[in-house]
Enzyme design. Sequence first.
Site, PDB file in Angstrom:
ATOM      1  N   GLY A   1       4.843  -3.481  -1.257  1.00 26.21           N
ATOM      2  CA  GLY A   1       4.844  -3.665  -2.588  1.00 26.21           C
ATOM      3  C   GLY A   1       3.546  -3.119  -3.249  1.00 26.21           C
TER       4      GLY A   1
ATOM      5  CD  GLU B   1      -1.315  13.435   2.786  1.00 24.90           C
ATOM      6  OE1 GLU B   1      -2.197  11.778   3.875  1.00 24.90           O
ATOM      7  OE2 GLU B   1       0.008  12.145   2.693  1.00 24.90           O
TER       8      GLU B   1
ATOM      9  CB  ILE C   1       6.246   4.634   8.298  1.00 28.06           C
ATOM     10  CG1 ILE C   1       5.376   3.944   7.832  1.00 28.06           C
ATOM     11  CG2 ILE C   1       5.239   5.745   9.754  1.00 28.06           C
ATOM     12  CD1 ILE C   1       4.375   4.216   6.628  1.00 28.06           C
TER      13      ILE C   1
HETATM   14  C1  LIG Z   1      10.517  10.413   3.031  1.00 28.58           C
HETATM   15  C2  LIG Z   1       8.949   9.533   2.535  1.00 28.58           C
HETATM   16  C3  LIG Z   1       7.990  10.280   4.193  1.00 28.58           C
HETATM   17  C4  LIG Z   1       6.622   8.705   3.529  1.00 28.58           C
HETATM   18  N1  LIG Z   1       6.084   9.169   4.882  1.00 28.58           N
HETATM   19  C5  LIG Z   1       4.410   8.054   4.196  1.00 28.58           C
HETATM   20  C6  LIG Z   1       3.895   8.506   5.992  1.00 28.58           C
HETATM   21  O1  LIG Z   1       3.796   8.663   6.987  1.00 28.58           O
HETATM   22  N2  LIG Z   1       3.283   7.128   5.866  1.00 28.58           N
HETATM   23  C7  LIG Z   1       2.736   6.412   4.746  1.00 28.58           C
HETATM   24  O2  LIG Z   1       1.780   5.802   4.900  1.00 28.58           O
HETATM   25  N3  LIG Z   1       3.502   6.369   3.378  1.00 28.58           N
HETATM   26  C8  LIG Z   1       4.168   7.453   3.623  1.00 28.58           C
HETATM   27  N4  LIG Z   1       5.569   7.461   2.278  1.00 28.58           N
HETATM   28  C9  LIG Z   1       5.182   7.161   1.572  1.00 28.58           C
HETATM   29  C10 LIG Z   1       4.754   7.925   0.048  1.00 28.58           C
HETATM   30  O3  LIG Z   1       3.766   7.987   0.280  1.00 28.58           O
HETATM   31  C11 LIG Z   1       4.825   6.187  -1.578  1.00 28.58           C
HETATM   32  O4  LIG Z   1       6.389   6.071  -1.090  1.00 28.58           O
HETATM   33  C12 LIG Z   1       3.957   7.614  -2.434  1.00 28.58           C
HETATM   34  O5  LIG Z   1       2.972   7.145  -2.092  1.00 28.58           O
HETATM   35  C13 LIG Z   1       4.093   6.630  -3.631  1.00 28.58           C
HETATM   36  O6  LIG Z   1       4.254   5.177  -3.591  1.00 28.58           O
HETATM   37  P1  LIG Z   1       5.958   4.174  -3.986  1.00 28.58           P
HETATM   38  O7  LIG Z   1       6.832   4.562  -3.260  1.00 28.58           O
HETATM   39  O8  LIG Z   1       4.829   2.747  -3.432  1.00 28.58           O
HETATM   40  O9  LIG Z   1       5.865   4.488  -5.847  1.00 28.58           O
HETATM   41  P2  LIG Z   1       5.329   3.449  -6.611  1.00 28.58           P
HETATM   42  O10 LIG Z   1       3.991   3.391  -6.353  1.00 28.58           O
HETATM   43  O11 LIG Z   1       5.415   2.117  -6.997  1.00 28.58           O
HETATM   44  O12 LIG Z   1       5.558   4.628  -7.889  1.00 28.58           O
HETATM   45  C14 LIG Z   1       6.811   4.760  -8.870  1.00 28.58           C
HETATM   46  C15 LIG Z   1       6.541   5.692  -9.621  1.00 28.58           C
HETATM   47  O13 LIG Z   1       5.590   4.808 -10.821  1.00 28.58           O
HETATM   48  C16 LIG Z   1       4.040   6.221 -10.403  1.00 28.58           C
HETATM   49  N5  LIG Z   1       2.486   5.294 -11.204  1.00 28.58           N
HETATM   50  C17 LIG Z   1       1.883   4.399  -9.682  1.00 28.58           C
HETATM   51  N6  LIG Z   1       1.197   4.631 -10.661  1.00 28.58           N
HETATM   52  C18 LIG Z   1       0.613   5.417 -11.396  1.00 28.58           C
HETATM   53  C19 LIG Z   1      -0.418   5.453 -12.336  1.00 28.58           C
HETATM   54  N7  LIG Z   1      -1.687   4.929 -12.056  1.00 28.58           N
HETATM   55  N8  LIG Z   1      -0.263   6.358 -13.454  1.00 28.58           N
HETATM   56  C20 LIG Z   1       0.716   7.308 -13.751  1.00 28.58           C
HETATM   57  N9  LIG Z   1       2.193   6.604 -12.875  1.00 28.58           N
HETATM   58  C21 LIG Z   1       2.068   6.492 -12.175  1.00 28.58           C
HETATM   59  C22 LIG Z   1       4.682   6.951  -9.539  1.00 28.58           C
HETATM   60  O14 LIG Z   1       3.827   8.298  -9.559  1.00 28.58           O
HETATM   61  C23 LIG Z   1       5.841   6.547  -9.650  1.00 28.58           C
HETATM   62  O15 LIG Z   1       6.517   8.071 -10.387  1.00 28.58           O
HETATM   63  C24 LIG Z   1       7.048   8.136   2.378  1.00 28.58           C
HETATM   64  C25 LIG Z   1       7.459   8.309   1.074  1.00 28.58           C
HETATM   65  C26 LIG Z   1       9.036   9.293   2.066  1.00 28.58           C
HETATM   66  C27 LIG Z   1      10.102   9.272   1.181  1.00 28.58           C
END
Ligand SMILES: Cc1cc2nc3c(=O)[nH]c(=O)nc-3n(C[C@H](O)[C@H](O)[C@H](O)COP(=O)(O)OP(=O)(O)OC[C@H]3O[C@@H](n4cnc5c(N)ncnc54)[C@H](O)[C@@H]3O)c2cc1C
Length: 382
Positions: free
Chosen positions: A132, A245, A160
């Site tokens: 979430g 990063e 992760i």
């Molecule tokens: C292969 C992979 C490896 C990863 N590795 C790690 C890891 O090692 N550790 C870790 O902690 N995380 C990791 N992640 C998670 C990654 O950092 C998140 O997926 C990313 O930060 C986006 O968060 P979310 O997926 O919840 O998308 P959301 O936050 O739900 O975003 C959905 C969309 O809304 C947009 N959005 C959100 N807020 C705003 C805003 N304020 N203004 C404009 N647009 C907005 C976003 O840009 C995106 O386009 C990984 C993800 C993947 C797919």
Amino acid sequence: MTMERDLYGPDHEAFRKTVRTFLAKEVAPHHERWEKEGVVDREVWRSAGRQGLLGLAVGEEYGGGGTEDFRYSAVLIEEFARAGASGLALSLHNDIVGPYLTRLATEEQKRRWLPGFVSGDIVTAIAMTEPGAGSDLQGIRTTATDQGDHYLLNGAKTFISNGILADLVVVVARTTPEGGSGGQSLLVVERGMDGFERGRNLDKIGQKAQDTAELFFNEVRVPKDNLLGEENHAFTYLMGNLAQERLAIAVGAAAAAEEILDVTTRYVKEREAFGRPLAKLQHIRFEIAEMATEAAVTRTFLDRCITEHSQGRLDAVHASMAKWWATELQKRVVDRCLQLHGGYGYMNEFRVARAFLDGRIQTIYGGTTEIMKEIIGRSLLG
Ligand SMILES: Cc1cc2nc3c(=O)[nH]c(=O)nc-3n(C[C@H](O)[C@H](O)[C@H](O)COP(=O)(O)OP(=O)(O)OC[C@H]3O[C@@H](n4cnc5c(N)ncnc54)[C@H](O)[C@@H]3O)c2cc1C
């Protein structure tokens, strides 16, 4: 054809040779199998350790490289990107998790973790994202409740990287329920702690050899000795380390774009249509010319960012600019290069097809393009 780069010296180039040899001997022969298995061999981490590729910034007293010079990391990232070696996440370990340990760990913690970090016996991960809460880290729900000499950790993380192999996970958890971004702390969760479970190795569209997993914490007793830095300071620590990063991701993006452009330049010279090489058609020439120009302009900015960061001067805003710009460039270049390959570009056995799938995540993890623009916009407009 690239402009001469003046940021690297003979020692960096010697290190580049070491990285290339490692990639050729220890990674390339196995990558296809790793992609099928969804994870790299545990042993390749130890090989990387033996070659001095882990813990470049870790003090020599713990066996590390003892250098704060980010250019060595940049060399490693560039070579991995050029090789398309997306499975073995050394940069995540070195450049993203590493600083939390080297900067925040107590002497006792350093002695416990850093030797293994450097040898490859301890693979690391960082767990911020939750089902979430991704972009909005203030929404983190994982809780760590103070029980005197330990915390009770409850919650779930997702996406992760190194999630399956990790022996040590830096977990962001809420220690003060109503504290907002000021109520989070960094806890080190270790393999084998009761209640620490791994979920699925997630089925991704690219980076198939990289293990990306869900992690679950059910009443995990995390000793207070595993708190990193001060309680309730996680947000400040995260903000402090995210610049590196983001730069690391940008460096990989620029190198990946250059590599695919090289591959495609060779391809259009060889592939014939209408009785002559594609490279003789003006449209194709303009495509290559435009991409080469954009890559060269990007390279100049990024090399400057690498230099600034090596001198400890790169700020979060410029790191965000580098991240969104370079990763969006990579996405555009790879997509256009795939088009120039025609149907072959859609075949997994072609380098460009893999690059398309592996690279797509770059504008999303480490902070999305939109979040990068938010950070830049806030700095300019309040
Ligand atoms: C292969 C992979 C490896 C990863 N590795 C790690 C890891 O090692 N550790 C870790 O902690 N995380 C990791 N992640 C998670 C990654 O950092 C998140 O997926 C990313 O930060 C986006 O968060 P979310 O997926 O919840 O998308 P959301 O936050 O739900 O975003 C959905 C969309 O809304 C947009 N959005 C959100 N807020 C705003 C805003 N304020 N203004 C404009 N647009 C907005 C976003 O840009 C995106 O386009 C990984 C993800 C993947 C797919």
